[in-house]
Design an enzyme around this catalytic site. Structure first.
Site, short mmCIF file in Angstrom:
data_model
loop_
_atom_site.label_atom_id
_atom_site.label_comp_id
_atom_site.label_asym_id
_atom_site.label_seq_id
_atom_site.Cartn_x
_atom_site.Cartn_y
_atom_site.Cartn_z
N LYS A 240 8.61 0.28 1.32
CA LYS A 240 7.99 -0.59 2.34
C LYS A 240 8.89 -1.79 2.61
CE LYS A 240 3.65 -3.16 3.17
NZ LYS A 240 2.37 -3.61 2.56
N SER B 36 -3.97 -2.68 0.89
CA SER B 36 -2.88 -2.13 1.69
C SER B 36 -2.17 -0.92 1.14
CB SER B 36 -1.84 -3.22 1.96
OG SER B 36 -2.28 -3.99 3.04
N SER C 179 -1.86 -2.34 5.18
CA SER C 179 -0.61 -2.62 5.86
C SER C 179 0.52 -1.67 5.52
CB SER C 179 -0.17 -4.04 5.55
OG SER C 179 0.18 -4.16 4.17
#
Ligand code: GLN
Length: 484
Positions: A84, A183, A159
């Site tokens: 990420k 997330s 997210s």
């Protein structure tokens, strides 16, 4: 529902690693295969923001050399993974999904990234996410939304939507994400993959671009529970560069996950099955609970009464910490600097005005307000007190059960654009995940059936502080019942 689906289950880490070790395949071939898949499917999914091909092929070459010489190989030798884009990787652009960091190339690896590399993993690139990890749909990325491989008209969750979608579409065997209020768990649930929220302190946050430091955690995504456990084992453990990282020994999570569940006590909190829970999600989770019972678990209905305070508490603590953490993005040290500025003060203002997106600005405003003189006691201090009560309630519950099982999210993946005009509706959808975040406990989300439309449903298995092994065992039993 769009008929196009890009879902493909990644091969298991153990078999890929075995192939590399035996010479049946090479890490270089594997990496090339994944880059070809990324080239073919990334345009539709928008998962990768940057590829680190040069470093990846170098790492793969080193693994192949070691394999050829018969040297010992790391637990992730040759395994293609993605990271990420809120974690730093030396020499590869880091954006945190924001314009304000455009052009920033970190000179160092996050500890979790360094540990993946040391275990032999081949890092393919940096993965799209909501800006500064603020969001539940990936629609807050400055680089466009990620799409759900199960249905391109739907969000992958957020997210860490890109990290979940990458595994669901086999654009990586496993990925790293971060979870501040859900997330990792919510996008894993929306994309039909396994996601892990480690206990606060289990995984170093060094090199993580901070959103809310007392809540932020780094954790893995994978196609199955055992592989997720393998990744967690690699990235966990004390780090002198993160004072909040724990010195507790790291259990052999993958081996632990093999243990059965007969005789375990599973708590089902009534507050997680109330109004707002989609009936199809409820049904899938109840089937999963029945499967646990069949596997020999003892099901116990429990109550977590403070649950209803979790959303306001989370959105006070998280925004307050964000407003402080994001003060460092001022156009001076890294990233975007406004070309329109005429003096120092306008440089700060315009750089932030141009660099941050709407949701990030909203949160900075909310957080600054909550911390301001005269309001601090009523909001921030009160939220901290409620947070303590929530944590104590979980500790009390875990005195009577080994694990707690809930839906991960109240619905399956929603449509792109469906909630973008209503930030409050988006916040409320975090209802089942923010509690564990505030309490500091751990959890695993595991696929548990689908809706009639074929969308994945995730079951959240919560464990006590440093009880990941227990959460993995229960998740594994749910996975077995799905006959993976
Ligand atoms: N959806 C939550 C938020 O927007 C959680 C985000 C996260 O865990 N990073 O704050």
């Amino acid at each position: 529902m769009s008929t196009e689906t890009l879902v493909e289950k990644p091969a298991k880490i153990s078999s890929l690693r075995e192939g590399v070790a035996s010479g049946a395949t090479t890490a270089t071939e594997l990496a090339q295969h994944y880059y070809a898949r990324i080239e073919a499917h990334n345009p539709a999914l928008n998962v990768y923001l940057a590829l680190s091909q040069e470093q990846a092929l170098e790492q793969a070459g080193a693994v192949d050399l070691a394999a050829a010489k018969g040297d010992p190989l790391g637990p992730l030798a040759g395994i293609p993974v993605g990271v990420k884009d809120v974690l730093t990787m030396q020499g590869v652009a880091a954006t945190a999904g924001s314009r304000i960091l455009e052009g920033y190339e970190p000179p160092y690896d996050a500890t979790s990234v360094a540990r993946l590399k040391a275990a032999g993993a081949v890092i393919l690139g940096k993965i799209n996410c909501d800006e500064f990890a603020m969001g539940s749909s990936n629609e807050n990325s400055a680089y466009g939304p990620v799409r759900n491989p199960h249905d391109l008209e739907r969000v992958p969750g957020g997210s860490s939507g890109g990290s979940a979608a990458a595994v669901a579409a086999n654009l990586a065997v496993a990925t790293l994400g971060t979870d501040t209020g859900g997330s990792i768990r919510q996008p894993a649930s929306f994309c039909g993959v396994v996601g892990v929220l480690p206990t606060y302190g289990r995984v170093s946050r060094f090199g993580l671009i901070a959103f809310a430091s007392s809540l932020d955690r780094v954790g893995p995504f994978a196609g199955n529970v055992r592989d997720a456990a393998t990744l967690l084992e690699v990235i966990s453990g004390a780090d002198e560069r993160d004072a909040t990282s724990s010195r507790r020994p790291v259990p052999a999570f993958a081996a632990e996950s093999d243990k059965g569940v007969r005789g375990l006590h599973i708590g089902i909190p009534e507050e997680y099955f109330g109004a707002g829970l989609d009936p199809e999600v409820r049904e899938a989770i109840e089937d999963g609970i029945a499967a646990l019972e069949t596997a020999g678990c003892i099901i116990k209905r429990i109550s977590l009464k403070h649950t209803r305070y979790a959303i306001p508490t989370y959105y006070l603590v998280a925004t307050a910490e964000a407003s402080a953490n994001l003060a460092r993005f001022d156009g001076v040290r890294y990233g975007h600097r406004s070309a329109q500025a005429t003096n120092l003060s306008s440089m700060y203002k315009l750089s932030r005005e141009e660099g941050f997106g709407a949701e990030v600005k909203r949160r900075i405003l909310l957080g600054t307000y909550a911390l301001s003189a005269g309001y601090y006691d009523a909001y921030y201090k009160k939220a901290q007190q409620v947070r303590r009560l929530l944590a104590e309630e979980f500790v009390g519950a875990f005195a009577g059960v080994d694990a707690i099982v809930t839906p991960t999210a109240p619905t399956a993946a929603f449509k792109l654009g469906e909630k973008t005009d209503d930030p409050l509706a988006m916040y409320l959808a975090d209802i089942y995940t923010v509690t564990a975040s505030l309490a500091g406990i751990c959890g695993v989300t595991v696929p548990c059936g689908t809706t009639k439309a074929g969308l994945p449903v995730g079951m959240q298995v919560l464990g006590p502080h440093f009880g990941e092994a227990m959460a993995f065992r229960v998740a594994r039993a749910v996975e077995r019942a799905q006959m993976y």
